[in-house]
Design a protein around this motif. Structure first.
Motif, PDB file in Angstrom:
ATOM      1  N   SER A   4       0.855  -1.191   0.000  1.00 38.55           N
ATOM      2  CA  SER A   4       0.000   0.000   0.000  1.00 38.55           C
ATOM      3  C   SER A   4       0.894   1.246   0.000  1.00 38.55           C
ATOM      4  O   SER A   4       1.965   1.241   0.616  1.00 38.55           O
ATOM      5  CB  SER A   4      -0.884   0.016   1.239  1.00 38.55           C
ATOM      6  OG  SER A   4      -1.784  -1.059   1.208  1.00 38.55           O
ATOM      7  N   PRO A   5       0.469   2.311  -0.662  1.00 35.99           N
ATOM      8  CA  PRO A   5       1.291   3.520  -0.739  1.00 35.99           C
ATOM      9  C   PRO A   5       1.635   4.063   0.646  1.00 35.99           C
ATOM     10  O   PRO A   5       0.837   3.982   1.580  1.00 35.99           O
ATOM     11  CB  PRO A   5       0.409   4.515  -1.490  1.00 35.99           C
ATOM     12  CG  PRO A   5      -0.598   3.699  -2.193  1.00 35.99           C
ATOM     13  CD  PRO A   5      -0.798   2.475  -1.366  1.00 35.99           C
ATOM     14  N   TYR A   6       2.831   4.619   0.750  1.00 31.87           N
ATOM     15  CA  TYR A   6       3.273   5.271   1.987  1.00 31.87           C
ATOM     16  C   TYR A   6       4.237   6.400   1.650  1.00 31.87           C
ATOM     17  O   TYR A   6       4.785   6.460   0.563  1.00 31.87           O
ATOM     18  CB  TYR A   6       3.925   4.259   2.943  1.00 31.87           C
ATOM     19  CG  TYR A   6       5.209   3.650   2.443  1.00 31.87           C
ATOM     20  CD1 TYR A   6       6.441   4.196   2.792  1.00 31.87           C
ATOM     21  CD2 TYR A   6       5.202   2.531   1.614  1.00 31.87           C
ATOM     22  CE1 TYR A   6       7.630   3.627   2.338  1.00 31.87           C
ATOM     23  CE2 TYR A   6       6.377   1.965   1.159  1.00 31.87           C
ATOM     24  CZ  TYR A   6       7.598   2.517   1.523  1.00 31.87           C
ATOM     25  OH  TYR A   6       8.760   1.964   1.070  1.00 31.87           O
ATOM     26  N   TYR A   7       4.403   7.299   2.610  1.00 31.92           N
ATOM     27  CA  TYR A   7       5.301   8.441   2.415  1.00 31.92           C
ATOM     28  C   TYR A   7       5.955   8.792   3.749  1.00 31.92           C
ATOM     29  O   TYR A   7       5.575   8.279   4.801  1.00 31.92           O
ATOM     30  CB  TYR A   7       4.551   9.645   1.840  1.00 31.92           C
ATOM     31  CG  TYR A   7       3.485  10.205   2.751  1.00 31.92           C
ATOM     32  CD1 TYR A   7       3.760  11.279   3.600  1.00 31.92           C
ATOM     33  CD2 TYR A   7       2.211   9.662   2.783  1.00 31.92           C
ATOM     34  CE1 TYR A   7       2.791  11.787   4.437  1.00 31.92           C
ATOM     35  CE2 TYR A   7       1.236  10.161   3.618  1.00 31.92           C
ATOM     36  CZ  TYR A   7       1.528  11.224   4.445  1.00 31.92           C
ATOM     37  OH  TYR A   7       0.569  11.725   5.290  1.00 31.92           O
ATOM     38  N   HIS A  17       5.751   9.509  -2.862  1.00 34.70           N
ATOM     39  CA  HIS A  17       5.241   8.346  -2.143  1.00 34.70           C
ATOM     40  C   HIS A  17       5.867   7.093  -2.737  1.00 34.70           C
ATOM     41  O   HIS A  17       6.440   7.122  -3.823  1.00 34.70           O
ATOM     42  CB  HIS A  17       3.705   8.287  -2.172  1.00 34.70           C
ATOM     43  CG  HIS A  17       3.118   7.905  -3.498  1.00 34.70           C
ATOM     44  ND1 HIS A  17       2.892   8.817  -4.510  1.00 34.70           N
ATOM     45  CD2 HIS A  17       2.710   6.707  -3.974  1.00 34.70           C
ATOM     46  CE1 HIS A  17       2.362   8.199  -5.543  1.00 34.70           C
ATOM     47  NE2 HIS A  17       2.241   6.906  -5.253  1.00 34.70           N
ATOM     48  N   ARG A  35       3.883   7.175   6.884  1.00 29.21           N
ATOM     49  CA  ARG A  35       2.437   7.358   6.962  1.00 29.21           C
ATOM     50  C   ARG A  35       1.800   6.694   5.746  1.00 29.21           C
ATOM     51  O   ARG A  35       2.365   6.725   4.654  1.00 29.21           O
ATOM     52  CB  ARG A  35       2.061   8.840   6.979  1.00 29.21           C
ATOM     53  CG  ARG A  35       2.545   9.581   8.214  1.00 29.21           C
ATOM     54  CD  ARG A  35       1.868   9.049   9.476  1.00 29.21           C
ATOM     55  NE  ARG A  35       2.280   9.767  10.661  1.00 29.21           N
ATOM     56  CZ  ARG A  35       3.311   9.450  11.435  1.00 29.21           C
ATOM     57  NH1 ARG A  35       4.087   8.423  11.111  1.00 29.21           N
ATOM     58  NH2 ARG A  35       3.589  10.149  12.513  1.00 29.21           N
ATOM     59  N   PRO A  36       0.620   6.100   5.915  1.00 26.30           N
ATOM     60  CA  PRO A  36      -0.058   5.473   4.782  1.00 26.30           C
ATOM     61  C   PRO A  36      -0.627   6.515   3.826  1.00 26.30           C
ATOM     62  O   PRO A  36      -1.012   7.610   4.242  1.00 26.30           O
ATOM     63  CB  PRO A  36      -1.166   4.662   5.447  1.00 26.30           C
ATOM     64  CG  PRO A  36      -1.441   5.367   6.731  1.00 26.30           C
ATOM     65  CD  PRO A  36      -0.120   5.957   7.162  1.00 26.30           C
ATOM     66  N   GLY A  37      -0.659   6.164   2.559  1.00 18.29           N
ATOM     67  CA  GLY A  37      -1.261   7.033   1.556  1.00 18.29           C
ATOM     68  C   GLY A  37      -0.240   7.660   0.627  1.00 18.29           C
ATOM     69  O   GLY A  37       0.952   7.386   0.695  1.00 18.29           O
ATOM     70  N   LYS A  38      -0.752   8.519  -0.247  1.00 18.67           N
ATOM     71  CA  LYS A  38       0.080   9.178  -1.254  1.00 18.67           C
ATOM     72  C   LYS A  38       0.349  10.643  -0.922  1.00 18.67           C
ATOM     73  O   LYS A  38       1.257  11.242  -1.478  1.00 18.67           O
ATOM     74  CB  LYS A  38      -0.598   9.112  -2.623  1.00 18.67           C
ATOM     75  CG  LYS A  38      -0.792   7.701  -3.128  1.00 18.67           C
ATOM     76  CD  LYS A  38      -1.492   7.722  -4.471  1.00 18.67           C
ATOM     77  CE  LYS A  38      -1.703   6.325  -4.998  1.00 18.67           C
ATOM     78  NZ  LYS A  38      -2.378   6.347  -6.304  1.00 18.67           N
ATOM     79  N   ASN A  39      -0.478  11.232  -0.058  1.00 20.08           N
ATOM     80  CA  ASN A  39      -0.350  12.644   0.321  1.00 20.08           C
ATOM     81  C   ASN A  39      -0.356  13.560  -0.906  1.00 20.08           C
ATOM     82  O   ASN A  39       0.240  14.628  -0.890  1.00 20.08           O
ATOM     83  CB  ASN A  39       0.906  12.857   1.164  1.00 20.08           C
ATOM     84  CG  ASN A  39       0.797  14.072   2.062  1.00 20.08           C
ATOM     85  OD1 ASN A  39      -0.284  14.387   2.530  1.00 20.08           O
ATOM     86  ND2 ASN A  39       1.894  14.749   2.294  1.00 20.08           N
ATOM     87  N   ASP A  40      -0.995  13.120  -1.981  1.00 16.63           N
ATOM     88  CA  ASP A  40      -1.043  13.883  -3.243  1.00 16.63           C
ATOM     89  C   ASP A  40       0.334  14.144  -3.828  1.00 16.63           C
ATOM     90  O   ASP A  40       0.538  15.131  -4.545  1.00 16.63           O
ATOM     91  CB  ASP A  40      -1.803  15.204  -3.077  1.00 16.63           C
ATOM     92  CG  ASP A  40      -3.280  14.994  -2.846  1.00 16.63           C
ATOM     93  OD1 ASP A  40      -3.837  14.031  -3.409  1.00 16.63           O
ATOM     94  OD2 ASP A  40      -3.885  15.792  -2.105  1.00 16.63           O
TER      95      ASP A  40
END
Length: 50
Positions: A4-7, A17, A35-40
């Motif tokens: 899963s995407p992380y940054y 990411h 942190r999980p996600g792409k954060n745009d």
């Protein structure tokens, strides 16, 4: 392996990411700063080449 995407939340790290657990840049991020996600943010160049 794809994950899963992380940054990183470290301000001095690039604003990208990651999506691979074996990405050399992503592996440098301490677990407490991931942190999980792409954060745009765009995909890391190393992950894009994998």
């Amino acid at each position: 392996m794809r994950v899963s995407p992380y940054y990183s939340i470290i301000q001095t790290d690039p604003d990208v990411h990651h999506v691979f657990d074996n990405c050399p840049n992503g592996q440098r991020i301490p677990a407490a700063n991931k942190r999980p996600g792409k954060n745009d943010w765009p995909l890391c160049g190393s992950c894009a080449r994998m």
